[in-house]
Write a protein that holds these residues in place. Sequence first.
Motif, PDB file in Angstrom:
ATOM      1  N   SER A 113      26.885 -26.400 -60.412  1.00 25.94           N
ATOM      2  CA  SER A 113      25.885 -27.428 -60.685  1.00 25.94           C
ATOM      3  C   SER A 113      24.503 -26.808 -60.584  1.00 25.94           C
ATOM      4  CB  SER A 113      26.019 -28.579 -59.697  1.00 25.94           C
ATOM      5  OG  SER A 113      25.690 -28.161 -58.393  1.00 25.94           O
ATOM      6  N   GLY A 114      23.507 -27.492 -61.069  1.00 19.17           N
ATOM      7  CA  GLY A 114      22.158 -26.959 -60.998  1.00 19.17           C
ATOM      8  C   GLY A 114      21.147 -28.072 -60.853  1.00 19.17           C
ATOM      9  N   ASP A 115      20.076 -27.799 -60.089  1.00 21.00           N
ATOM     10  CA  ASP A 115      19.057 -28.833 -59.954  1.00 21.00           C
ATOM     11  C   ASP A 115      17.941 -28.639 -60.969  1.00 21.00           C
ATOM     12  OD1 ASP A 115      17.594 -26.727 -58.977  1.00 21.00           O
ATOM     13  OD2 ASP A 115      17.634 -27.393 -56.893  1.00 21.00           O
ATOM     14  N   GLY A 116      18.002 -27.522 -61.717  1.00 22.89           N
ATOM     15  CA  GLY A 116      17.067 -27.322 -62.814  1.00 22.89           C
ATOM     16  C   GLY A 116      15.670 -26.913 -62.411  1.00 22.89           C
ATOM     17  N   LYS A 117      15.441 -26.696 -61.115  1.00 22.92           N
ATOM     18  CA  LYS A 117      14.099 -26.304 -60.683  1.00 22.92           C
ATOM     19  C   LYS A 117      13.770 -24.916 -61.215  1.00 22.92           C
ATOM     20  CE  LYS A 117      11.224 -25.604 -56.578  1.00 22.92           C
ATOM     21  NZ  LYS A 117      11.177 -25.588 -55.097  1.00 22.92           N
ATOM     22  N   HIS A 118      12.630 -24.796 -61.879  1.00 28.88           N
ATOM     23  CA  HIS A 118      12.245 -23.515 -62.473  1.00 28.88           C
ATOM     24  C   HIS A 118      11.675 -22.574 -61.414  1.00 28.88           C
ATOM     25  CE1 HIS A 118      12.875 -24.326 -66.779  1.00 28.88           C
ATOM     26  NE2 HIS A 118      12.726 -25.588 -66.403  1.00 28.88           N
ATOM     27  N   ILE A 119      12.091 -21.322 -61.510  1.00 30.07           N
ATOM     28  CA  ILE A 119      11.732 -20.316 -60.510  1.00 30.07           C
ATOM     29  C   ILE A 119      11.146 -19.092 -61.205  1.00 30.07           C
ATOM     30  CG2 ILE A 119      12.670 -18.721 -58.780  1.00 30.07           C
ATOM     31  CD1 ILE A 119      12.575 -21.615 -57.836  1.00 30.07           C
ATOM     32  N   ASN A 120      10.119 -18.525 -60.590  1.00 29.51           N
ATOM     33  CA  ASN A 120       9.509 -17.294 -61.075  1.00 29.51           C
ATOM     34  C   ASN A 120       9.528 -16.295 -59.916  1.00 29.51           C
ATOM     35  OD1 ASN A 120       7.753 -15.277 -62.002  1.00 29.51           O
ATOM     36  ND2 ASN A 120       6.565 -16.742 -63.209  1.00 29.51           N
ATOM     37  N   LEU A 121      10.352 -15.262 -60.025  1.00 35.42           N
ATOM     38  CA  LEU A 121      10.514 -14.297 -58.932  1.00 35.42           C
ATOM     39  C   LEU A 121       9.975 -12.935 -59.337  1.00 35.42           C
ATOM     40  CD1 LEU A 121      14.101 -14.856 -57.464  1.00 35.42           C
ATOM     41  CD2 LEU A 121      11.946 -15.170 -56.278  1.00 35.42           C
ATOM     42  N   ARG A 122       9.164 -12.354 -58.460  1.00 36.34           N
ATOM     43  CA  ARG A 122       8.614 -11.028 -58.734  1.00 36.34           C
ATOM     44  C   ARG A 122       9.322  -9.983 -57.872  1.00 36.34           C
ATOM     45  NH1 ARG A 122       4.186  -9.332 -61.265  1.00 36.34           N
ATOM     46  NH2 ARG A 122       3.378 -11.460 -61.467  1.00 36.34           N
ATOM     47  N   TYR A 123       9.739  -8.902 -58.516  1.00 39.93           N
ATOM     48  CA  TYR A 123      10.346  -7.767 -57.823  1.00 39.93           C
ATOM     49  C   TYR A 123       9.449  -6.551 -58.001  1.00 39.93           C
ATOM     50  CZ  TYR A 123      14.686 -10.441 -57.454  1.00 39.93           C
ATOM     51  OH  TYR A 123      15.620 -11.390 -57.147  1.00 39.93           O
ATOM     52  N   GLY A 124       9.769  -5.485 -57.262  1.00 41.94           N
ATOM     53  CA  GLY A 124       8.984  -4.262 -57.400  1.00 41.94           C
ATOM     54  C   GLY A 124       9.038  -3.690 -58.804  1.00 41.94           C
ATOM     55  N   CYS A 125      10.164  -3.925 -59.498  1.00 40.73           N
ATOM     56  CA  CYS A 125      10.329  -3.344 -60.834  1.00 40.73           C
ATOM     57  C   CYS A 125      10.152  -4.372 -61.948  1.00 40.73           C
ATOM     58  CB  CYS A 125      11.708  -2.687 -60.947  1.00 40.73           C
ATOM     59  SG  CYS A 125      13.077  -3.834 -60.691  1.00 40.73           S
ATOM     60  N   VAL A 160      16.274 -20.771 -63.388  1.00 44.84           N
ATOM     61  CA  VAL A 160      16.419 -22.076 -62.743  1.00 44.84           C
ATOM     62  C   VAL A 160      17.377 -21.959 -61.567  1.00 44.84           C
ATOM     63  CG1 VAL A 160      15.914 -23.410 -64.825  1.00 44.84           C
ATOM     64  CG2 VAL A 160      18.271 -22.716 -64.348  1.00 44.84           C
ATOM     65  N   LEU A 161      17.209 -22.847 -60.594  1.00 39.87           N
ATOM     66  CA  LEU A 161      18.119 -22.879 -59.455  1.00 39.87           C
ATOM     67  C   LEU A 161      19.439 -23.530 -59.855  1.00 39.87           C
ATOM     68  CD1 LEU A 161      15.915 -23.887 -56.381  1.00 39.87           C
ATOM     69  CD2 LEU A 161      16.752 -21.620 -57.003  1.00 39.87           C
ATOM     70  N   ALA A 162      20.524 -22.969 -59.352  1.00 38.07           N
ATOM     71  CA  ALA A 162      21.858 -23.527 -59.573  1.00 38.07           C
ATOM     72  C   ALA A 162      22.634 -23.436 -58.265  1.00 38.07           C
ATOM     73  CB  ALA A 162      22.584 -22.766 -60.674  1.00 38.07           C
ATOM     74  N   THR A 163      23.686 -24.234 -58.146  1.00 41.90           N
ATOM     75  CA  THR A 163      24.523 -24.224 -56.941  1.00 41.90           C
ATOM     76  C   THR A 163      25.986 -24.136 -57.349  1.00 41.90           C
ATOM     77  OG1 THR A 163      22.906 -25.560 -55.739  1.00 41.90           O
ATOM     78  CG2 THR A 163      25.119 -25.460 -54.824  1.00 41.90           C
ATOM     79  N   THR A 220      23.216 -21.838 -53.298  1.00 40.25           N
ATOM     80  CA  THR A 220      22.158 -21.931 -54.305  1.00 40.25           C
ATOM     81  C   THR A 220      21.671 -20.536 -54.675  1.00 40.25           C
ATOM     82  OG1 THR A 220      21.471 -24.082 -53.450  1.00 40.25           O
ATOM     83  CG2 THR A 220      19.879 -22.903 -54.810  1.00 40.25           C
ATOM     84  N   PHE A 221      21.462 -20.323 -55.961  1.00 48.74           N
ATOM     85  CA  PHE A 221      20.983 -19.034 -56.458  1.00 48.74           C
ATOM     86  C   PHE A 221      20.179 -19.277 -57.730  1.00 48.74           C
ATOM     87  CE2 PHE A 221      25.292 -19.894 -57.844  1.00 48.74           C
ATOM     88  CZ  PHE A 221      25.240 -19.717 -59.223  1.00 48.74           C
ATOM     89  N   VAL A 222      19.579 -18.234 -58.249  1.00 46.69           N
ATOM     90  CA  VAL A 222      18.769 -18.346 -59.466  1.00 46.69           C
ATOM     91  C   VAL A 222      19.579 -17.857 -60.662  1.00 46.69           C
ATOM     92  CG1 VAL A 222      16.679 -17.587 -60.659  1.00 46.69           C
ATOM     93  CG2 VAL A 222      16.611 -18.013 -58.198  1.00 46.69           C
ATOM     94  N   LEU A 223      19.643 -18.699 -61.686  1.00 50.98           N
ATOM     95  CA  LEU A 223      20.186 -18.271 -62.974  1.00 50.98           C
ATOM     96  C   LEU A 223      19.026 -17.706 -63.784  1.00 50.98           C
ATOM     97  CD1 LEU A 223      22.531 -21.250 -63.929  1.00 50.98           C
ATOM     98  CD2 LEU A 223      23.242 -18.927 -63.373  1.00 50.98           C
ATOM     99  N   SER A 224      19.051 -16.413 -64.018  1.00 50.37           N
ATOM    100  CA  SER A 224      17.946 -15.767 -64.727  1.00 50.37           C
ATOM    101  C   SER A 224      18.001 -16.094 -66.219  1.00 50.37           C
ATOM    102  CB  SER A 224      18.013 -14.254 -64.522  1.00 50.37           C
ATOM    103  OG  SER A 224      17.008 -13.616 -65.265  1.00 50.37           O
ATOM    104  N   MET A 225      16.878 -16.567 -66.735  1.00 54.85           N
ATOM    105  CA  MET A 225      16.780 -16.887 -68.160  1.00 54.85           C
ATOM    106  C   MET A 225      15.971 -15.832 -68.919  1.00 54.85           C
ATOM    107  SD  MET A 225      18.428 -19.688 -67.735  1.00 54.85           S
ATOM    108  CE  MET A 225      18.343 -20.614 -69.250  1.00 54.85           C
ATOM    109  N   ASN A 226      15.111 -15.123 -68.164  1.00 55.58           N
ATOM    110  CA  ASN A 226      14.245 -14.137 -68.809  1.00 55.58           C
ATOM    111  C   ASN A 226      13.874 -13.059 -67.800  1.00 55.58           C
ATOM    112  OD1 ASN A 226      12.645 -12.872 -70.678  1.00 55.58           O
ATOM    113  ND2 ASN A 226      10.930 -14.296 -70.504  1.00 55.58           N
TER     114      ASN A 226
END
Length: 263
Positions: free
Chosen positions: A1-13, A19-22, A36-42
């Motif tokens: 399932s997913g709550d659809g909350k949009h997430i923007n995560l920055r890494y060193g690279c 979006v968040l999903a469970t 809960t984890f992030v489904l990467s779209m881009n």
Amino acid sequence: SGDGKHINLRYGCGRIMGVLATDTVRIGRLIAKSQTFVLSMNQLSGALEHASYDGIMGLAQPSLAIHGTTPIFDNLNKNRIIPEPVFAFFISSWPQKSSLLMLGGVDHAYHKGALKWVLVTQAHLWQIAVDRISMNKKVIACSGGCQAILDVGSSFLFGPTDIVRSIQRSINPSPLQNEQQLILCNSTMTLPPVIFTINGMDFPMSRKYYIQKVSKDICFITFNGGTEYISPSETWVLGDIFLRAYFTVFDQSKNKIGLAPSV
């Protein structure tokens, strides 16, 4: 399932957007329900876009997690899926031997001698205090003490750019192609170990760890700059180069890190 909350995560690279999903997540025989984890779209990074792995499992302290989410390690611990809140890394130096992540305990067959324990100094990260960094009985960095983050997500060793350049010059006075990190492999044979003194204990790292082969004749110095963007005070990131030399145990309940030479 997913709550659809949009997430923007920055890494060193790079950076990922998603979006968040469970869902239920299985790691071997360990099962984390309602994880809960992030489904990467881009992925705004070539390193992430073309990586051979399928995802990133964060193991930093829970205070660093996205607000309202529980990291998978804490989920496993909270639900008593693992016997204790401890994880450990063995990063292999040998192609025939696999690297290992141990969750909930430690297999002591993967290190030599007793673990040496160091207290964590920063609540968010696995960060420790370092007394000094030396080579040939000469302090080359961290002369007044500094901080270091142990990070399995970083491949190399990172420090303040000006200090790293000085170290590179001392290791490699005659750089190849005007590139300070490139060095003839046959000129590295007599290089001494770099010694990290932590909590009064010496952790030497021989040249076989901090010098990496690029081709038959050309090698690469794994010291990199850039940590001045992390902190105004001297900070180092000890990545896989250091963690390959030292089996590392992360004890979340006691807020400490154990180090011992890898087998």
